[in-house]
Design a protein around this motif. Sequence first.
Motif, PDB file in Angstrom:
ATOM      1  N   LYS A 274     -17.128   3.325  -2.312  1.00 48.63           N
ATOM      2  CA  LYS A 274     -16.566   4.035  -1.506  1.00 48.63           C
ATOM      3  C   LYS A 274     -15.112   4.549  -2.142  1.00 48.63           C
ATOM      4  N   ALA A 275     -14.577   3.697  -2.870  1.00 48.42           N
ATOM      5  CA  ALA A 275     -13.325   4.138  -3.486  1.00 48.42           C
ATOM      6  C   ALA A 275     -13.416   5.034  -4.725  1.00 48.42           C
ATOM      7  N   ILE A 276     -14.584   4.644  -5.488  1.00 50.21           N
ATOM      8  CA  ILE A 276     -14.711   5.298  -6.768  1.00 50.21           C
ATOM      9  C   ILE A 276     -15.395   6.482  -6.532  1.00 50.21           C
ATOM     10  N   THR A 277     -16.872   6.263  -6.149  1.00 52.39           N
ATOM     11  CA  THR A 277     -17.796   7.128  -6.213  1.00 52.39           C
ATOM     12  C   THR A 277     -17.403   8.487  -5.163  1.00 52.39           C
ATOM     13  N   GLU A 278     -16.917   8.056  -4.051  1.00 52.73           N
ATOM     14  CA  GLU A 278     -16.659   9.141  -2.878  1.00 52.73           C
ATOM     15  C   GLU A 278     -15.415   9.449  -3.039  1.00 52.73           C
TER      16      GLU A 278
ATOM     17  N   PHE B 218       0.863  -1.155   0.127  1.00 58.99           N
ATOM     18  CA  PHE B 218      -0.005   0.020   0.028  1.00 58.99           C
ATOM     19  C   PHE B 218       0.883   1.300   0.092  1.00 58.99           C
ATOM     20  N   ARG B 219       2.104   1.218  -0.301  1.00 58.87           N
ATOM     21  CA  ARG B 219       2.978   2.413  -0.336  1.00 58.87           C
ATOM     22  C   ARG B 219       3.060   3.068  -1.610  1.00 58.87           C
ATOM     23  N   THR B 220       3.353   2.027  -2.637  1.00 61.90           N
ATOM     24  CA  THR B 220       3.347   2.428  -4.009  1.00 61.90           C
ATOM     25  C   THR B 220       2.429   1.762  -5.043  1.00 61.90           C
ATOM     26  N   PRO B 221       2.133   2.189  -6.090  1.00 63.54           N
ATOM     27  CA  PRO B 221       1.300   1.627  -6.942  1.00 63.54           C
ATOM     28  C   PRO B 221       1.922   0.391  -7.543  1.00 63.54           C
ATOM     29  N   GLU B 222       3.301   0.649  -7.957  1.00 66.54           N
ATOM     30  CA  GLU B 222       4.177  -0.438  -8.379  1.00 66.54           C
ATOM     31  C   GLU B 222       3.932  -1.810  -7.333  1.00 66.54           C
ATOM     32  N   GLN B 223       4.388  -1.627  -6.278  1.00 65.28           N
ATOM     33  CA  GLN B 223       4.213  -2.690  -5.027  1.00 65.28           C
ATOM     34  C   GLN B 223       2.883  -3.382  -5.086  1.00 65.28           C
ATOM     35  N   LEU B 224       1.889  -2.478  -5.170  1.00 65.00           N
ATOM     36  CA  LEU B 224       0.562  -2.856  -5.118  1.00 65.00           C
ATOM     37  C   LEU B 224       0.206  -3.813  -6.556  1.00 65.00           C
ATOM     38  N   GLN B 225       0.606  -3.268  -7.479  1.00 60.57           N
ATOM     39  CA  GLN B 225       0.596  -4.240  -8.712  1.00 60.57           C
ATOM     40  C   GLN B 225       1.138  -5.418  -8.682  1.00 60.57           C
ATOM     41  N   LEU B 226       2.491  -5.515  -8.146  1.00 57.06           N
ATOM     42  CA  LEU B 226       2.987  -6.700  -7.643  1.00 57.06           C
ATOM     43  C   LEU B 226       2.143  -7.808  -6.977  1.00 57.06           C
TER      44      LEU B 226
ATOM     45  N   THR C 107      -8.041  -9.827   3.580  1.00 58.59           N
ATOM     46  CA  THR C 107      -8.567  -9.435   2.375  1.00 58.59           C
ATOM     47  C   THR C 107      -7.836  -8.049   1.783  1.00 58.59           C
ATOM     48  N   ILE C 108      -7.991  -7.882   0.562  1.00 56.88           N
ATOM     49  CA  ILE C 108      -7.167  -6.351   0.044  1.00 56.88           C
ATOM     50  C   ILE C 108      -8.401  -5.464   0.179  1.00 56.88           C
ATOM     51  N   ILE C 109      -9.519  -5.396  -0.374  1.00 53.84           N
ATOM     52  CA  ILE C 109     -10.298  -4.551  -0.541  1.00 53.84           C
ATOM     53  C   ILE C 109     -11.349  -4.876   0.752  1.00 53.84           C
ATOM     54  N   ASN C 110     -11.427  -3.990   1.741  1.00 52.19           N
ATOM     55  CA  ASN C 110     -12.064  -3.630   2.816  1.00 52.19           C
ATOM     56  C   ASN C 110     -12.242  -2.362   3.317  1.00 52.19           C
ATOM     57  N   ALA C 111     -13.089  -2.113   4.069  1.00 52.18           N
ATOM     58  CA  ALA C 111     -13.225  -0.824   4.721  1.00 52.18           C
ATOM     59  C   ALA C 111     -12.067  -0.192   5.390  1.00 52.18           C
ATOM     60  N   GLU C 112     -11.190  -0.902   5.882  1.00 49.00           N
ATOM     61  CA  GLU C 112     -10.108  -0.199   6.406  1.00 49.00           C
ATOM     62  C   GLU C 112      -8.919   0.090   5.336  1.00 49.00           C
ATOM     63  N   ASN C 113      -8.963  -0.628   4.145  1.00 47.49           N
ATOM     64  CA  ASN C 113      -8.018  -0.503   2.872  1.00 47.49           C
ATOM     65  C   ASN C 113      -8.304   0.435   2.207  1.00 47.49           C
ATOM     66  N   ILE C 114      -9.580   0.844   2.132  1.00 46.27           N
ATOM     67  CA  ILE C 114     -10.273   1.610   1.112  1.00 46.27           C
ATOM     68  C   ILE C 114      -9.712   3.075   1.056  1.00 46.27           C
ATOM     69  N   PRO C 115      -9.261   3.783   2.157  1.00 47.59           N
ATOM     70  CA  PRO C 115      -8.442   5.159   1.849  1.00 47.59           C
ATOM     71  C   PRO C 115      -7.078   4.979   1.280  1.00 47.59           C
ATOM     72  N   LYS C 116      -6.583   4.057   1.567  1.00 46.79           N
ATOM     73  CA  LYS C 116      -5.192   3.336   1.198  1.00 46.79           C
ATOM     74  C   LYS C 116      -5.027   3.422  -0.438  1.00 46.79           C
ATOM     75  N   LEU C 117      -6.129   2.523  -0.765  1.00 43.75           N
ATOM     76  CA  LEU C 117      -6.491   2.194  -2.254  1.00 43.75           C
ATOM     77  C   LEU C 117      -6.746   3.383  -3.027  1.00 43.75           C
ATOM     78  N   THR C 118      -7.730   4.140  -2.473  1.00 44.95           N
ATOM     79  CA  THR C 118      -7.824   5.597  -3.110  1.00 44.95           C
ATOM     80  C   THR C 118      -6.665   6.441  -3.414  1.00 44.95           C
ATOM     81  N   GLU C 119      -5.835   6.563  -2.476  1.00 46.42           N
ATOM     82  CA  GLU C 119      -4.702   7.469  -2.575  1.00 46.42           C
ATOM     83  C   GLU C 119      -3.857   6.865  -3.557  1.00 46.42           C
TER      84      GLU C 119
END
Length: 1068
Positions: free
Chosen positions: A276-280, A193-201, A226-238
């Motif tokens: 949450k991630a896309i709309t909001e 969750f630090r960089t998009p490249e590491q998330l893609q990996l 899980t990757i997509i949950n309420a706790e990780n949504i803000p990180k994924l959005t950034e």
Amino acid sequence: MSVDMVEVSEPPRTAGIPQQNRVFLDFFWDLAKPDQEVRLKAVQSLIQYLSSENKLDYTFKRLVDGLAHTRETARPGFSLALGQVLSAFEDVSLQSVLDRIKEKHNLQFVKKKLARNAMFGNLFGVLALHQSGRLSKPPVLLGCVQLLQNLSQHKQHLKDLPSKTMMDILTEVSDVFEEVLMGALQSDLSSAFRTPEQLQLLLVALQHFPQALKPKKLKTLLGSSTIINAENIPKLTELMKMTARSVKKERVLPAVVLDLLKLSLKEGSFELFWNKAITEGMFREHTGPTHYLSFRLLGSALPLLSVDQLKKVLSGEVMMHYGEHVVSAQKPDRFKLAPEMDAYVSDFLQGCQDPDKQLAVMLGFSSLTNHGYPVVPSAWRVVQHLQPAALQAYVEWLRNSFLHPQMDQLLDFSTRKQKSNQEAQEEKEDSVCRLRKWIMSRLCSIIDNQHVKKQEDMIMEVARFVFFHAFFTVKKASPDIAESKEKLSVPLDERTRSVLVNLFFGLLMSLHHLPLTDDSTEGAVGQKRVFGVTADGTMWIYHLVQYAALLLNQPKHVQRTKPFSPEQTEAWEGMLESVANLKKKAKKGPTEENRAFQQLFLLVGMHLFKAPEELLDIIKDLQSCVDRAQEKKAKKKSKKQATAEEEPEWVEVMVDILLSLLSQQSRHIRQVCKTVFSSIVPHLTHAALTAILDEDESDDSADDSDADDEDMKEEEEEDETMEGEEVDQNFRLELMKVLQQKKALEGSSSDDDMDDEAMMQLDKGLSALFSEQKKKNQAKKDEKAKMQKEKALVRDYKIKVLDMVEVIVSRQAGSPLVLSLVEPLLSIIERGMNSTTEQQEMDFLRRAADIFRNQLCRSKVYCRTAADRQGELHDLLDKLMTKSQKLSDSSVCLYYFRHVPKDSCTHRIPLDFFLFYLRNSNKKGKSGFNEPMFSFSIYVCACCVQYKFMGCVDVDRVSAVFRDALSSFLSRRKSPLSAQMFTDLFTRFPVLCVNLLDTAVQNITSGIREHQQVHGCCFLSMKVLHKVNVNAGFFLFCCIEKRTRREKKRKIFCFGVLWCRFCGVDHL
């Protein structure tokens, strides 16, 4: 070993290696060249050479050195060569090559200025090992991954290339991931969750190694199973925002975002991710990269979603934001994402075979409206990919939405500018009217799109639906009329109905060009395609006329919005009767003429609903004209004597009718008139042709040009008046009166001398005066605009009339009437090219010139029955040649001169015999100077024989005409004629040129200007006259004697020019 070797542009020879073969060394030079084909050929040649020569060690050294080449285009060549060599020679150890790469391009020991090249050397080295197809052994694989991890820290130079390379390696490694790579990649996976490249990996590893990354392992790495949950949504959005900004210039959808969407569908958390991630999350910022990424994700997600998910997504806030973008991006300088969305939807519909999903997408985008008007265009071409079931359901939805518009079920929005301007919003058109206009345009565009797979029943339903609501209203339901079973929930207003009327006649035009829907007819080889008819051969417009008759015969159930008068009803019934009679005659033997008359009757009958007052007399004349035409065919001989002097010919009446119909602003009428005229053009008379030419040859061009000049002057005067340079004298007097009445000019300039009431009265008087002056100026502008509009309509009408002229030239090229078109067309061209015209007039001129030059003058069929008009044709030739010499523009004269002889002569001159005889006579003598008189006599005899083949042409008279023209050209300083014109004349008509030789020689000997003498020499030096040129040369030589010194010099010069030209031609 020095690392500075990579500084040079090409790898030099090292001292420790002996001299290599020249061919072998050229392979490495070719690998560094920018041409890709050269590099590929060098790789193939290198492998073939190494298979016979053992020089692998030197090869690997050169290839590893070239990985860090200073030229960017050379690095891929060396990398490809290294990978192919490793693939071809499997006995070579990959570990040794990897060690060589690390040693050569070690970032700790390389110079700072060469650090970037060394980074790329390591990267391309790993790519070469990967391309070899042998990267499966744990030590080498682990070493490559570790090297890529070190390179990923240098994003300033390499960007995300190391991460992409690592992902490519992971996709091809299956067995050793958990044993070998898991430990090396654990730090990158735990910091996903630090960089998009590491998330893609991490996402790539989850896709290819789900057994190694089970929920327990994810919980250990990330703290959640899980990757997509309420706790990780803000990180994924950034992370998605960072990704959106990084691809701002590329304008593409990053793979990491699409992988997140696929993962949410797999984990069952799609609604959480989307809401949450896309709309909001992504739409918190203003319009920019995050919005565009979300729109692209929406388009890419269409094939992945179910029907319920499609309905929710296409009715949410993301769609509303997309609609706002489409409306606000209509300005020319703004970025438009709508074409990309159209491509996404088109690809989805083309690849989807589920009608329910297709219908859900079409309804979702069609329901996105801005004040009732949908965002997608009415002619949206993606509809051509719909399945028949989805298309039928979509058409039913459109019809129901027109009858019962449910605005609360639409996804309607307003832009920020529209929300702030409430007053302008209230003045706008009703949302229901806007929606209905779009729906009707959508239905008509579906029929117009020939790529849409549609059945005849659906086409007829749509056509009847549009026609009914354009001209009729429902009283009560009727079992015979399906459109009367449902009434409109909101009545139609007049503006909407006028739009429907225009749409219906546009639909008639589409039906006229509609091919047969039967696939068997389309696949028939060599069969002519038929347009505008149903499968049984009946015209579409005939079905609609029958439907209109059905509606008119049931006044208790439906009624016309504008009922017919008794005369109009009689005209309608007469039209039906005439069509029925034509159909009966067509059963005996169908002809194109019969079909054209039927089509004209039906089209004029349908236009009765739109403009009955204008077409009432036309229908009556058309009926009588067709009856007379049919009677004349049946009784040709008896009819000829009785009515020839009393009444005009039926074809003349028909031409007048067609000319009057062309004034209608309808493209369909224009095409039908052209078709009808093509069928009656064999019966065309001189009076009918005169009527056509009078429309195009009206003498209003001069008046129009004068009016244009006056308009320009008035506009300039108005501009000067508004600027204060010139003031209207009447306005000045009125202004003085107002000021004098209010005592404003009685010697005092101070405002203190007038009280407030006097100032208010003065202001009112001045306001009324200036308001009246403003109205006058506006009235003048409106009058000018009206005149310009009328002028445009007249010019458009004349362009339509040229259609009939074109039909005459193409269909009746052998008729004597075609010769009557020469002078009118030349007059049009002359007026157009000698005046400053607008774009529409330039189109008119260009069309007339094209008909004259490319169709009339280049026709392969000529009139052969004009012997009785030879005097008239000779007079026309004399008139046009005299007129051409008075022109001021040489380009206009070109139309007069170069094409008139060909079109005025009744026969083409057969030159084959003459050239053959001349060629044989040239072989008898050794040279032209040996037997000048013999050659001259032979030529004269041949020309005399040619006179027999000139038909009805008066050679002496025609020669006199061109002799005057040649004399004018060779004697005048400024002449519209040119040398090329006479060259073409001599080449095409050498018979006429014998009589012009004395004129050319005379101007050579007595010409005033040297360039004119040179022109005369050029005429005499033509190949068809080179035997006579010899005698002309002797004549010039004799003229040199007994002359002054200056005249001798001039004659010698002319003789030299003629001799040079003659010798050049004689050696051809």
